[in-house]
Motif scaffolding. Structure first.
Motif, short mmCIF file in Angstrom:
data_model
loop_
_atom_site.label_atom_id
_atom_site.label_comp_id
_atom_site.label_asym_id
_atom_site.label_seq_id
_atom_site.Cartn_x
_atom_site.Cartn_y
_atom_site.Cartn_z
N ALA A 265 0.94 -1.24 0.08
CA ALA A 265 0.01 0.16 0.24
C ALA A 265 0.83 1.25 -0.07
CB ALA A 265 -0.57 -0.01 1.14
N ALA A 266 1.69 1.12 0.65
CA ALA A 266 2.79 1.90 0.48
C ALA A 266 3.74 2.96 -0.33
CB ALA A 266 4.00 2.30 1.47
N GLN A 267 3.52 1.37 -0.87
CA GLN A 267 4.30 2.13 -2.78
C GLN A 267 3.37 2.19 -3.97
OE1 GLN A 267 7.69 1.51 -4.13
NE2 GLN A 267 6.83 3.24 -5.42
N LEU A 268 2.04 1.73 -3.92
CA LEU A 268 1.40 2.16 -4.40
C LEU A 268 0.43 4.26 -4.15
CD1 LEU A 268 -1.11 1.48 -6.25
CD2 LEU A 268 -2.36 1.18 -4.58
N ALA A 269 0.67 4.38 -2.67
CA ALA A 269 0.57 5.96 -2.34
C ALA A 269 1.83 6.15 -3.30
CB ALA A 269 0.47 5.43 -1.06
N ALA A 270 2.66 6.03 -2.71
CA ALA A 270 3.86 6.90 -3.72
C ALA A 270 3.68 7.05 -4.79
CB ALA A 270 4.93 6.24 -3.50
N TRP A 271 2.62 5.87 -5.86
CA TRP A 271 3.08 5.69 -7.20
C TRP A 271 1.84 7.35 -7.34
CZ3 TRP A 271 3.02 0.58 -7.89
CH2 TRP A 271 4.00 0.05 -8.25
N LEU A 272 0.88 7.24 -6.71
CA LEU A 272 -0.41 7.90 -7.25
C LEU A 272 -0.24 9.55 -6.65
CD1 LEU A 272 -3.28 5.98 -4.86
CD2 LEU A 272 -2.78 6.29 -7.57
N ARG A 273 1.17 9.78 -5.30
CA ARG A 273 1.49 11.13 -5.49
C ARG A 273 2.14 11.34 -6.17
NH1 ARG A 273 0.24 15.48 -3.99
NH2 ARG A 273 2.59 17.10 -2.85
N ASN A 274 3.33 10.45 -6.80
CA ASN A 274 3.78 10.95 -8.24
C ASN A 274 2.89 11.22 -9.19
OD1 ASN A 274 6.01 10.35 -6.85
ND2 ASN A 274 6.81 8.87 -8.39
#
Length: 311
Positions: A265-274
């Motif tokens: 989930a943390a990586q997915l959140a980072a992609w979405l923030r990007n």
């Protein structure tokens, strides 16, 4: 002075003078009031004469404070805070970098680009306050920047990293030699552990020597290498947050993210923030999904061609 509480830190003094902090540090250094030594600013006898002294803090350590009356000092009150500077003039704040390093660094980060006319401003450069200028003597294009850019956290972060790399004179030596047998292998006893033998890990390494985190990233890395596209791995985005794109192509100012299946989930959140940052700053970017691994010629080829990059 009435007491130590009325003294100002250099940061507070810059705020009172309404000038960039880095500009004030450089000015105090040029006046001979302070000097840089071992990554710290130290007072000189002239600085002590002007009322500077040290203050100790549990949070910030030891730092310099100044009399509040220095706000009215003629040498400081005369500093112009609204002037603009070029990349060459930024060397005053980063003496370890040559003008070409500064111009190339600003270009690599997408703030300007090199053309036959000189250095031309980009849309992202406008976001940072850049203005296009033409030299009256040579006619060459260059970019002027607000003086406050030297205090911008993103610019500071990138140029300080570049300064540190320039200052490195030698790579760290290994801790010690590895003992070898006559066969050339190390002398570790492979049977010393009573546990089961672990299966070998799959190393996802790019042919160019990069060490991406996943095999999908390694496939993209190899594709870019064979397409002769210079690229950076894990490049910071031009924001204060610690956000990183998987790849960055400086020639086309294109960011690439590899969206893996089953990512936490943390990586997915980072992609979405990007994605939010790309949209807000109008940055060029591509997304590579796990299912695209077998079709990189089409996905990357067409995607980069849309940005004017032929592979």
């Amino acid at each position: 002075m009435s007491g130590d509480d009325s003294r100002l830190s250099t940061t507070a003094l810059a705020r009172a003078l309404d000038i960039p902090l880095q500009q004030l540090f450089a000015t105090l250094r040029d006046y001979g009031w302070i000097e840089r030594r071992d990554e710290h600013w130290l007072l000189t006898p002239k600085g002590e004469y002007e009322g500077g002294c040290y203050r100790d803090s549990k949070r910030y350590g030891r730092y310099i404070v100044w009399p509040e009356a220095l706000v009215q000092h003629p040498l400081l009150s005369a500093i112009e805070s609204n002037q603009r500077i070029s990349a060459s003039q930024m060397r005053r704040y980063y003496p370890g970098l040559q003008p070409r390093h500064l111009n190339r660094a600003l270009a690599e980060f997408g703030l300007q680009q090199s053309t036959i006319l000189g250095w031309e401003l980009t849309a992202l450069g406008k976001h940072f306050g850049g203005q296009q200028v033409q030299s009256e003597s040579s006619g060459a294009f260059y970019v002027s920047w607000p003086h406050e850019i030297v205090d911008h956290p993103v610019i500071q972060r990138e140029l300080e990293r570049l300064t540190a790399r320039q200052a490195v004179t030698a790579a760290a030596e290994p801790a010690g030699p590895v003992e070898r047998t006559v066969s050339g292998h190390d002398s570790t006893d492979l049977f010393a552990s009573a546990g089961p033998i672990a299966a070998p890990m799959v190393e996802c390494r790019g042919i160019d020597g990069h060490h991406p985190g996943t095999c999908l990233q390694a496939a993209v890395c190899d594709w870019l290498y064979f397409a002769q596209q210079a690229h950076a791995l894990k490049r910071a985005l031009p924001v204060e947050e610690e956000l990183y794109a998987d790849f960055y192509l400086p020639a086309g100012r294109v960011y690439i993210d590899c969206w893996e299946d089953g990512a936490p989930a943390a990586q997915l959140a980072a992609w979405l923030r990007n994605k939010e940052v790309y949209a807000s700053l109008d940055l060029r970017h591509l997304e590579i999904k796990a299912g695209d691994a077998e079709y990189l010629d089409e996905v990357l080829g067409r995607g980069l061609l849309a940005f004017g990059i032929r592979c």
